[in-house]
Design an enzyme around this catalytic site. Structure first.
Site, short mmCIF file in Angstrom:
data_model
loop_
_atom_site.label_atom_id
_atom_site.label_comp_id
_atom_site.label_asym_id
_atom_site.label_seq_id
_atom_site.Cartn_x
_atom_site.Cartn_y
_atom_site.Cartn_z
CG HIS A 183 0.39 6.38 -0.62
ND1 HIS A 183 -0.50 7.32 -0.96
CD2 HIS A 183 -0.23 5.81 0.64
CE1 HIS A 183 -1.68 7.03 -0.57
NE2 HIS A 183 -1.53 6.16 0.53
CG HIS A 185 -1.71 1.15 1.44
ND1 HIS A 185 -2.99 1.10 0.99
CD2 HIS A 185 -1.53 2.35 1.92
CE1 HIS A 185 -3.70 2.49 1.24
NE2 HIS A 185 -2.66 3.07 1.72
CD GLU A 186 1.75 3.55 3.59
OE1 GLU A 186 1.88 4.52 2.96
OE2 GLU A 186 0.57 3.36 4.19
CD GLU A 189 -4.93 7.00 0.53
OE1 GLU A 189 -4.89 5.49 0.41
OE2 GLU A 189 -4.34 7.32 1.39
#
Length: 490
Positions: free
Chosen positions: A259, A255-256, A285
């Protein structure tokens, strides 16, 4: 030099100083000594005073009035600086500094209160943050809606009414799908065992590499709440480790990486300009969620991950890649948003959206938050919250003043649904590559069609240009229903 040149030179210094301030925040959440909280709060306040003074410098108004942009890029730079100048000028320097200091202190208090399961230690400082955020919102709103004024910082040109209508559209299909899943006869097996921290981190690094993370411009550290920080040549990620639950670490990392890869993928020509960062948190996101879910939780990638985890942990209690795919996507009524399955994730966001609107409007006070959270969670999920760290204390956002941020997670899911549909059409052999542990075809499509543009286009235009379609929740909802019907035999 022209007025535009003067404006851009001044802005480059402001952007550089903003990056320094962001690095102070990263340090506070990762390696700062616990006893340095008060000093860091003073440092953050001092940096905010400097940045506020620069962002409201009268010369900006003069340069903006005289600037004559010659290209689309220059025109967009002027537009974004002007927007920031107007908004920042409405907020008194005293308030900006006090907010920076108070939220820095509140972050540390939240972390301690969460660890001790002691909301009574956090709620008084949350009340201070709320009072300051309401004052800030009133200054920004100029007579308009307070929550909309805060939301503008995270998703420009979007209102709470629009988000509320979107959620009203999504909720019935999500709730119906969840009920069908939880009532299904066959339920996937849970992953059990002991998964040492060192091995989890090694696997997390391998996953980040698969997704194209540039380690020469990034790093991974541990934090209470996973986040990414930085841009351009220094974009960092964090994760957390719970030894019995390796998916927590692995999927937080992916997830990170989404980003951080967005920041790493922006055109170098936009560095240290308003175009050199993600255009909105909803778009940001979309990248973290499509990396984590549509790519990372798909059958092809989980097949690759199954073999890597089996090797790393000397076997798993899951029999084969197909059963592992179902385990990764298991739907359970858990407490934690960041660990939620795709079906229920947006329901977690809807809860927070409603609560924070009430907090900002003054309909709900900090002292009543825990009770209100627990009641709403029981209503929405049918589960009684067992402890504060699984309830109102689980997220860092409100401690650092990020009111208006939460709905962008759901917007990101909607954007990701649109992007995934377009990406699958454009890259039909993506799953073949993912099965080999190669996410490059998907990552490259996202980089070319979205990431490289940075802040060049408004959020919805960016998504619509990338996908060739109007933004709609339908692709996300259709994807979820098809995926989970297959897993659960619906």
């Amino acid at each position: 030099m022209s007025a535009f040149d003067d404006l851009l030179a001044f802005q480059r210094q402001t952007e550089a100083l903003s990056s320094v301030a962001e690095r102070l925040g990263w340090d506070q959440e990762t390696v700062m000594p616990r006893g340095a909280t008060e000093q860091r709060a003073e440092e953050m306040a001092a940096m905010e005073e400097v940045l506020h003074e620069r962002r409201t410098d009268p010369r900006l108004g003069e340069w903006l009035a005289a600037a004559e942009p010659q290209t689309e890029v220059e025109a967009r730079i002027v537009e974004l600086i002007a927007r920031d100048f107007t908004r920042t000028s409405r907020v008194p320097a005293r308030l900006a500094s006090e907010l920076a200091k108070t939220t820095s202190l509140a972050q540390g208090i939240w972390a301690e209160a969460r660890a001790k399961e002691a909301p009574e230690e956090f709620l008084p400082v949350l009340d201070q943050v709320l009072m300051l955020k309401r004052e800030q919102a009133a200054a920004l709103a100029d007579g308009g809606d307070l929550y909309d004024a805060l939301l503008e910082d995270y998703e420009p040109d979007t209102t709470a009414a629009e988000i509320g209508a979107l959620f009203d559209t999504m909720r019935p299909r999500l709730v119906a799908l969840r009920e069908d899943i939880l009532g299904a006869e066959d339920q996937p097996q849970a992953l059990t065992g002991h998964f040492p921290q060192e091995t989890q981190i090694r696997l997390a690094r391998a996953c980040a590499t698969v997704f194209g993370y540039d380690w020469s411009r990034g790093r991974i550290d541990l934090a209470v709440h996973p986040f990414s920080s930085g841009r351009w040549q220094d974009s960092r990620i964090t994760t957390r480790v719970v030894e019995p639950e390796p998916f927590n670490c692995l999927y937080s990392t992916i997830h990170e990486v989404g980003h951080s890869s967005y920041e790493q993928g922006i055109d170098d020509d936009y560095a240290l300009t308003p175009l050199g960062r993600g255009v909105s948190m909803g778009v940001h996101e979309s990248q973290s969620r499509i990396y984590e879910n549509q790519i990372g939780r798909g059958r092809a990638f989980t097949g690759w991950l199954f073999h890597r985890m089996s090797d790393a942990f000397d076997g798993l209690n899951i029999a084969d890649p197909e059963a592992f795919y179902a385990t990764v996507n298991r739907v359970t009524p858990g407490y934690i948003r960041t660990e939620s399955d795709e079906v229920q994730y947006n329901l977690h966001i809807m809860l927070r959206f409603d609560l924070e609107r009430d907090l900002v409007a003054g309909r709900l006070g900090a002292d009543d938050l825990v009770e209100a959270w627990n009641a709403r969670f029981l209503k929405d999920f049918g589960v009684t919250v067992d402890r504060p760290a699984n309830g109102a204390l689980q997220d860092v956002h409100w401690s650092v003043g990020l009111f208006g941020y939460f709905p962008t997670y759901a917007l990101g899911n909607v954007y990701a649904g649109c992007l995934n549909a377009a990406m699958r059409d454009a890259v039909p052999d993506l799953d073949e590559a993912l099965a080999r542990g190669d996410a490059a075809p998907g990552v490259e499509w996202l980089r070319e069609n979205l990431q490289r543009h940075g802040g060049l286009m408004p959020p919805r235009r960016l998504i619509e240009d990338a996908t060739g379609a109007t933004v709609s929740p339908a692709p996300l909802l259709d994807y979820l229903e098809e995926k989970f019907a297959g897993i659960y035999g619906l």
